[in-house]
Design a protein around this motif. Structure first.
Motif, PDB file in Angstrom:
ATOM      1  N   LYS A 362       3.437  11.325 -10.170  1.00  0.00           N
ATOM      2  CA  LYS A 362       3.658   9.906 -10.466  1.00  0.00           C
ATOM      3  C   LYS A 362       3.357   9.607 -11.929  1.00  0.00           C
ATOM      4  O   LYS A 362       4.126   8.957 -12.621  1.00  0.00           O
ATOM      5  N   LYS A 363       2.194  10.111 -12.344  1.00  0.00           N
ATOM      6  CA  LYS A 363       1.732   9.841 -13.708  1.00  0.00           C
ATOM      7  C   LYS A 363       2.679  10.467 -14.737  1.00  0.00           C
ATOM      8  O   LYS A 363       3.147   9.814 -15.659  1.00  0.00           O
ATOM      9  N   ALA A 364       2.968  11.746 -14.534  1.00  0.00           N
ATOM     10  CA  ALA A 364       3.780  12.469 -15.516  1.00  0.00           C
ATOM     11  C   ALA A 364       5.210  11.927 -15.554  1.00  0.00           C
ATOM     12  O   ALA A 364       5.819  11.816 -16.626  1.00  0.00           O
ATOM     13  N   ILE A 371       9.598   5.249 -15.329  1.00  0.00           N
ATOM     14  CA  ILE A 371       9.920   4.788 -13.971  1.00  0.00           C
ATOM     15  C   ILE A 371       8.765   5.154 -13.032  1.00  0.00           C
ATOM     16  O   ILE A 371       8.199   6.254 -13.129  1.00  0.00           O
ATOM     17  N   LYS A 372       8.456   4.242 -12.128  1.00  0.00           N
ATOM     18  CA  LYS A 372       7.418   4.532 -11.135  1.00  0.00           C
ATOM     19  C   LYS A 372       8.046   5.147  -9.897  1.00  0.00           C
ATOM     20  O   LYS A 372       8.758   4.462  -9.152  1.00  0.00           O
ATOM     21  N   ALA A 373       7.800   6.420  -9.687  1.00  0.00           N
ATOM     22  CA  ALA A 373       8.367   7.102  -8.510  1.00  0.00           C
ATOM     23  C   ALA A 373       7.604   6.684  -7.260  1.00  0.00           C
ATOM     24  O   ALA A 373       6.442   6.303  -7.348  1.00  0.00           O
ATOM     25  N   ASP A 374       8.262   6.751  -6.119  1.00  0.00           N
ATOM     26  CA  ASP A 374       7.563   6.613  -4.843  1.00  0.00           C
ATOM     27  C   ASP A 374       7.436   7.997  -4.229  1.00  0.00           C
ATOM     28  O   ASP A 374       8.355   8.818  -4.332  1.00  0.00           O
ATOM     29  N   ILE A 375       6.300   8.234  -3.599  1.00  0.00           N
ATOM     30  CA  ILE A 375       6.046   9.563  -3.027  1.00  0.00           C
ATOM     31  C   ILE A 375       5.794   9.420  -1.527  1.00  0.00           C
ATOM     32  O   ILE A 375       5.010   8.560  -1.115  1.00  0.00           O
ATOM     33  N   TYR A 376       6.471  10.240  -0.740  1.00  0.00           N
ATOM     34  CA  TYR A 376       6.254  10.212   0.710  1.00  0.00           C
ATOM     35  C   TYR A 376       5.863  11.612   1.171  1.00  0.00           C
ATOM     36  O   TYR A 376       6.575  12.574   0.899  1.00  0.00           O
TER      37      TYR A 376
END
Ligand code: ADP
Ligand code: MG
Length: 387
Positions: A362-364, A371-376
């Protein structure tokens, strides 16, 4: 949303206190490997994810349907015997499409109320549309005592999307949403529609999906170009090798290499992706059966490389996510998943590193792309079911 809360919402919306309601769920999916192989009569290997659409449904004594999507905060009313495409409320067409296909089979449907909500991101390549179709088909058929076998139901859901929603999807999404099982991926042969569960129950690994949050903009036009190029390859080999060749599925890399000089560069590259990807799916199945996560992960990386360099359907954000993943501890493989040009990546990550992975990526990703990725994080989930 859990069952109790869903029922409470239903009560508040439809003011009905009787108890004979059904509650159903159908999952989204991530394609683990086998990209752009489906329309080439090849193999795909998706798994269902721990995100789904859940629906409460209850019969009425008339022909009316009242459909409430909690996520769109809207009730739409229509009659089961008067189905028209709704240009404003696209989501209701998935429901109408299912009703239409059920009636085409000769089933007499009553009216009903239904309420649903989902947590599958829409339009990100995790197939919220198939989940909506499949949960609707299961809910309506179960309530009417219509006995649809799992494959029949999946095919009916696909026809709903093809005919009513007017999206020419293949069978993968509906198959996995209906047929998925906990701790298993599903190998599907897109030529014969045959399928096979593939065990994926390694306690030490999880699947992590990174949503690039980039819309899949170019998909339609580029998709058509790729299909054309694949067809050109098939036509070429039909004349050169065997007139019985009807799809890239029928070719091997050896024949492709032999005629490389005679093929247009792009046609060669597209064919190279599809042929090698089909082999990778079969190899991935073997790797999973042997519980060989290192080999499985390697195939994911190779798939991404092929999609990016040969098929040219990746994007700088998807390449970035895969590159960043490859530098993280505990990551065995990563690739873009879905049609490309945006959407998600799928990552095979050792369980003990999953949380660090999610945070670091997310940070990198934010640092490089803004852009802020979403992680599932997910294990292979069960297919559609009554809750
Ligand atoms: P994908 O299947 O990759 O998520 P699609 O464009 O095929 O993307 O399907 C997304 C559409 O499915 C949405 O635009 C909406 O019409 C419908 N849909 C999906 N999830 C929901 C939901 N929770 N509520 C209402 N409609 C939904
Ligand atoms: Mg879809």
């Amino acid at each position: 949303m859990n069952k109790e809360l869903l029922l409470e919402n239903y009560q508040n919306t439809f003011k009905d206190t009787s108890l004979d309601k059904g509650v159903y769920a159908a999952p989204g999916r991530v394609n683990l490997i086998g990209e752009h192989t489906d329309y080439n009569d090849g193999f795909v290997m998706p798994m269902a994810i721990e995100k789904d659409i859940r629906m409460v449904i209850q019969l009425r004594n008339d022909k009316k349907v009242k459909a409430f999507s909690l996520d769109y905060d809207k009730v739409i009313e229509f009659k089961v015997d008067k189905l028209f495409y709704d240009k404003e409320n696209i989501w209701v067409n998935y429901i109408k499409g299912i009703i239409d296909e059920l009636q085409k089979l000769g089933n007499k449907l009553q009216g009903f109320n239904l309420l649903f909500t989902g947590n599958i991101p829409q339009g990100s390549g995790l197939s919220s549309s198939a989940a909506l179709e499949v949960v609707t088909a299961l809910a309506i058929s179960d309530l009417h005592n219509i006995n649809l076998e799992a494959v029949e139901l999946a095919l009916l859901a696909q026809r709903a999307e093809n005919n009513f929603v007017n999206v020419q999807c293949g069978i993968m999404d509906q198959y996995i949403s209906r047929l998925g099982q906990k701790d298993n991926a599903l190998l599907i042969d897109c030529r014969t529609n045959q399928y096979q569960l593939v065990p994926f129950a390694n306690e030490n690994y999880q699947i992590v999906i990174c949503n690039s949050k980039v819309e899949r903009g170019l998909v339609d036009s580029e998709y058509n170009k790729r299909r054309k190029e694949c067809n050109q390859a098939v036509e070429f080999f039909k004349q050169k090798i065997d007139e019985n060749i009807t799809a890239l599925r029928d070719l091997d890399l050896e024949s492709l290499e032999k005629y490389k000089a005679e093929l247009k560069k792009n046609v060669y590259k597209r064919a190279h992706h599809v042929i090698s990807e089909n082999q990778r799916v079969l190899d991935a199945k073997k790797a999973l059966e042997k519980n060989d996560m290192k080999e499985f992960g390697k195939l994911l990386y190779e798939s991404h490389q092929s999609l990016s360099a040969d098929y040219e359907v990746s994007s700088k954000e998807l390449d970035l996510l895969v590159e960043l993943a490859s530098r993280e501890k505990g990551v065995k493989g990563a690739r873009m998943t879905g049609a490309g040009f945006g959407g998600c990546t799928v990552n095979l990550v050792k369980k003990e590193f999953v949380n660090d992975f999610a945070e670091n990526i997310k940070k990198a990703y934010y640092q490089s792309s803004g852009i802020k990725a979403d992680i599932y994080i997910t294990d292979p989930a069960p297919g559609a079911r009554k809750l």
